[in-house]
Design a protein around this motif. Sequence first.
Motif, PDB file in Angstrom:
ATOM      1  N   SER A 117       0.970  -1.295  -0.170  1.00 25.05           N
ATOM      2  CA  SER A 117       0.060  -0.043  -0.089  1.00 25.05           C
ATOM      3  C   SER A 117       0.953   1.395   0.031  1.00 25.05           C
ATOM      4  N   GLU A 118       2.255   1.039   0.493  1.00 18.04           N
ATOM      5  CA  GLU A 118       2.829   2.366   0.406  1.00 18.04           C
ATOM      6  C   GLU A 118       3.940   2.404  -0.363  1.00 18.04           C
ATOM      7  N   ARG A 119       4.092   3.244  -1.393  1.00 17.81           N
ATOM      8  CA  ARG A 119       5.002   3.233  -2.486  1.00 17.81           C
ATOM      9  C   ARG A 119       6.153   4.360  -2.387  1.00 17.81           C
ATOM     10  N   ARG A 120       5.547   5.280  -1.599  1.00  9.52           N
ATOM     11  CA  ARG A 120       6.423   6.826  -1.439  1.00  9.52           C
ATOM     12  C   ARG A 120       7.095   6.627  -0.043  1.00  9.52           C
ATOM     13  N   LEU A 121       8.405   7.004  -0.615  1.00 11.60           N
ATOM     14  CA  LEU A 121       9.411   6.777   0.916  1.00 11.60           C
ATOM     15  C   LEU A 121       8.726   7.402   2.205  1.00 11.60           C
ATOM     16  N   ASP A 122       8.309   8.597   1.997  1.00  7.19           N
ATOM     17  CA  ASP A 122       7.929   9.374   3.232  1.00  7.19           C
ATOM     18  C   ASP A 122       6.600   8.677   4.018  1.00  7.19           C
ATOM     19  N   SER A 123       5.750   8.168   3.299  1.00  6.75           N
ATOM     20  CA  SER A 123       4.800   7.350   3.911  1.00  6.75           C
ATOM     21  C   SER A 123       5.250   5.809   4.458  1.00  6.75           C
ATOM     22  N   LEU A 124       6.226   5.524   3.824  1.00  7.42           N
ATOM     23  CA  LEU A 124       6.693   4.115   4.006  1.00  7.42           C
ATOM     24  C   LEU A 124       7.578   4.155   5.327  1.00  7.42           C
ATOM     25  N   LEU A 125       8.390   5.434   5.504  1.00  8.26           N
ATOM     26  CA  LEU A 125       8.915   5.585   6.764  1.00  8.26           C
ATOM     27  C   LEU A 125       7.955   5.831   7.938  1.00  8.26           C
ATOM     28  N   GLY A 147      10.673   6.177  -6.391  1.00  6.94           N
ATOM     29  CA  GLY A 147      10.920   7.622  -6.577  1.00  6.94           C
ATOM     30  C   GLY A 147      11.541   8.170  -7.675  1.00  6.94           C
ATOM     31  N   GLU A 148      12.732   7.178  -8.120  1.00  3.59           N
ATOM     32  CA  GLU A 148      13.459   7.739  -9.185  1.00  3.59           C
ATOM     33  C   GLU A 148      12.671   7.689 -10.522  1.00  3.59           C
ATOM     34  N   ILE A 149      11.862   6.518 -10.606  1.00  4.35           N
ATOM     35  CA  ILE A 149      10.901   6.357 -11.870  1.00  4.35           C
ATOM     36  C   ILE A 149      10.032   7.608 -11.884  1.00  4.35           C
ATOM     37  N   ARG A 192      10.114  10.379 -10.487  1.00  7.75           N
ATOM     38  CA  ARG A 192      10.701  11.703 -10.977  1.00  7.75           C
ATOM     39  C   ARG A 192      11.186  12.063 -12.435  1.00  7.75           C
ATOM     40  N   PHE A 193      11.630  10.609 -12.812  1.00  8.46           N
ATOM     41  CA  PHE A 193      11.958  10.649 -14.339  1.00  8.46           C
ATOM     42  C   PHE A 193      10.589  10.838 -15.293  1.00  8.46           C
ATOM     43  N   VAL A 194       9.498  10.251 -14.910  1.00 14.78           N
ATOM     44  CA  VAL A 194       8.149  10.466 -15.474  1.00 14.78           C
ATOM     45  C   VAL A 194       7.637  11.833 -15.412  1.00 14.78           C
ATOM     46  N   ASP A 195       7.995  12.378 -14.268  1.00 16.30           N
ATOM     47  CA  ASP A 195       7.424  13.727 -14.036  1.00 16.30           C
ATOM     48  C   ASP A 195       8.089  14.633 -14.792  1.00 16.30           C
ATOM     49  N   LYS A 196       9.437  14.492 -14.953  1.00 14.64           N
ATOM     50  CA  LYS A 196      10.240  15.554 -15.585  1.00 14.64           C
ATOM     51  C   LYS A 196      10.076  15.245 -17.179  1.00 14.64           C
ATOM     52  N   THR A 197       9.927  14.088 -17.551  1.00 14.26           N
ATOM     53  CA  THR A 197       9.513  13.566 -18.916  1.00 14.26           C
ATOM     54  C   THR A 197       8.314  14.358 -19.579  1.00 14.26           C
ATOM     55  N   LEU A 198       7.237  14.104 -18.729  1.00 11.36           N
ATOM     56  CA  LEU A 198       6.082  14.692 -19.224  1.00 11.36           C
ATOM     57  C   LEU A 198       5.857  16.159 -18.953  1.00 11.36           C
ATOM     58  N   GLU A 199       6.502  16.781 -17.992  1.00 11.29           N
ATOM     59  CA  GLU A 199       6.769  18.155 -17.817  1.00 11.29           C
ATOM     60  C   GLU A 199       7.753  18.725 -19.074  1.00 11.29           C
ATOM     61  N   THR A 200       8.484  18.183 -19.512  1.00  9.59           N
ATOM     62  CA  THR A 200       9.409  18.552 -20.725  1.00  9.59           C
ATOM     63  C   THR A 200       8.403  18.541 -22.197  1.00  9.59           C
ATOM     64  N   LEU A 201       7.619  17.275 -21.970  1.00  7.91           N
ATOM     65  CA  LEU A 201       6.736  17.434 -23.323  1.00  7.91           C
ATOM     66  C   LEU A 201       5.653  18.554 -23.175  1.00  7.91           C
ATOM     67  N   ALA A 202       5.199  18.944 -21.843  1.00  8.02           N
ATOM     68  CA  ALA A 202       4.288  19.987 -21.881  1.00  8.02           C
ATOM     69  C   ALA A 202       4.643  21.145 -22.035  1.00  8.02           C
ATOM     70  N   GLN A 203       5.888  21.511 -21.676  1.00  9.57           N
ATOM     71  CA  GLN A 203       6.595  22.654 -21.941  1.00  9.57           C
ATOM     72  C   GLN A 203       6.811  23.047 -23.499  1.00  9.57           C
ATOM     73  N   THR A 204       7.102  21.819 -24.062  1.00 13.02           N
ATOM     74  CA  THR A 204       7.458  21.732 -25.614  1.00 13.02           C
ATOM     75  C   THR A 204       6.354  22.466 -26.113  1.00 13.02           C
TER      76      THR A 204
END
Length: 506
Positions: free
Chosen positions: A103-111, A251-253, A255-267
């Motif tokens: 149920s917990e994928r995010r590091l802060d929630s897991l901790l 989290g790394e994945i 962030r990668f997806v976030d940045k990829t989609l953000e770059t596409l949107a900014q394009t």
Amino acid sequence: MAKDPKGKASKPAKTQSADKSKKSAKAPLVHEHVAGDCALATGVPGHDDAESRADALNKFEAELNKREVDLIEREIKSLRQQEELDRLRPLSGLYRVVRAMASERRLDSLLDVITRETQVMLKCDRCSVFVLDAQAAELWTQVAQGLVGHRMIRIPVGGNSIVAECARTGRMINIPDAYQDPRFDPAVDRNTGYQTSSVLCVPMLARGGEVIGVFQVLNKFDGPFTNEDEDWLEGLTAVAAGLIEQAQAYGEIERFVDKTLETLAQTIDQRDPLTAGHSIRVTNYSLLVGQAMNVPDDDIDVLRYSAMMHDYGKIGVPEKILWKDGRLTPDEYATVQKHASITYDLLSNLPFTRRLQDVPFVASCHHEKVDGSGYYRGLKGDDIPFLSRIIAVADVFDALTSKRHYRNRMPIEKVSEIMYNGRDNHFDSTCVDAFFQLPSARVIAVLESERERAANFDAELFKNLSWQRLVELVSGGHPKRGEEGIAEVFDRIYNAGLPADYQSLD
């Protein structure tokens, strides 16, 4: 037969005497019967009643002793059950932590889950999970349970702290009395107001054996930490290390997806300098509303990606239409409307995970209206995804408060009028209401975030003011105590950098 003065016949004297004789004859028989019973009871004919009472007391004492034994046996059984519960409690906590994997994928929630369950397992006052940041050579903890007001602690790996030593050596450290150990720094307690007594630190090891963090528990409730506590914490640490590695990879994945989609949107945004930043602002407005409306975490991710990519289909709209000065013709507007369906078609080709599979549909519905007059599907009311209804509010608000080829920023009171008039025909009224209840400082921060000449403003001035109240003040509302001058400050912020010949679209 003689008669009494009242005329009644009196009994003969002989008869009365005979009756008395009969009564007196029966009395000894009764006494003999009782005496016989006593004799039978005591075994001694005619024995005194004291022995009967003594026998009854002996029987009563025997019954009390039996009940006392039963009570003691029940107490022993209860204590054994409690001991069994105490023995199984850590195992139960370990199970709950393992279950958190699903149920917990995010590091802060897991901790947060891990530290909370560790406190219950080990019956201690505080638990912190320090994660190694190898690049910064620091150990950080985002959640320190029980440490009120502190959400982030960073410790140099090369420092003198107990946690740092545990990370460097990869060995467990168990300190019964912190103030008697030279490795403990009392300044930590002085700075936090906490009183440390017992300390137990266990290193977290990755699959390859390298240290990736440290578990630290403080102040066991009933004395120092035991060997059993060490065993339980080592077991929990082994499980937690795998979960934390998994959360870090996730989290790394992400962030990668976030940045990829953000770059596409900014394009897409960068095709037209005037619309630069539109997708990011719409995303931030949407997240503010979604969080205010208690949208679940998984749906918040769908909301973020959908808002970020809502205009991606404009890649299929000719630039001569996007850049046109002045209003669009009906044919041109029909061309622009196609971007919603293009958005759906393009995003449907991306391999979104099952959790994010609704992103293409949600993103493509941001121009639907609750009365059914929107595009491109003509959806109505609850047939429109709720997240799309949030994005619709954010999209229109940003469009009205941004400069366009055919107009400058619209006056904020006019923007509010359009938003309110659109309730229950264009917009979901609950989404509009949630937007207007947002803290005005947060709305202004997004409003000014992408401007070429972002105006500085004092967020404290707007801290306790909702967006709705700010609009009321800007529209001429009477300021309450502490609200004096706020409307004028906002006017300077909102109109900063606009041309001298500013003309709004009425």
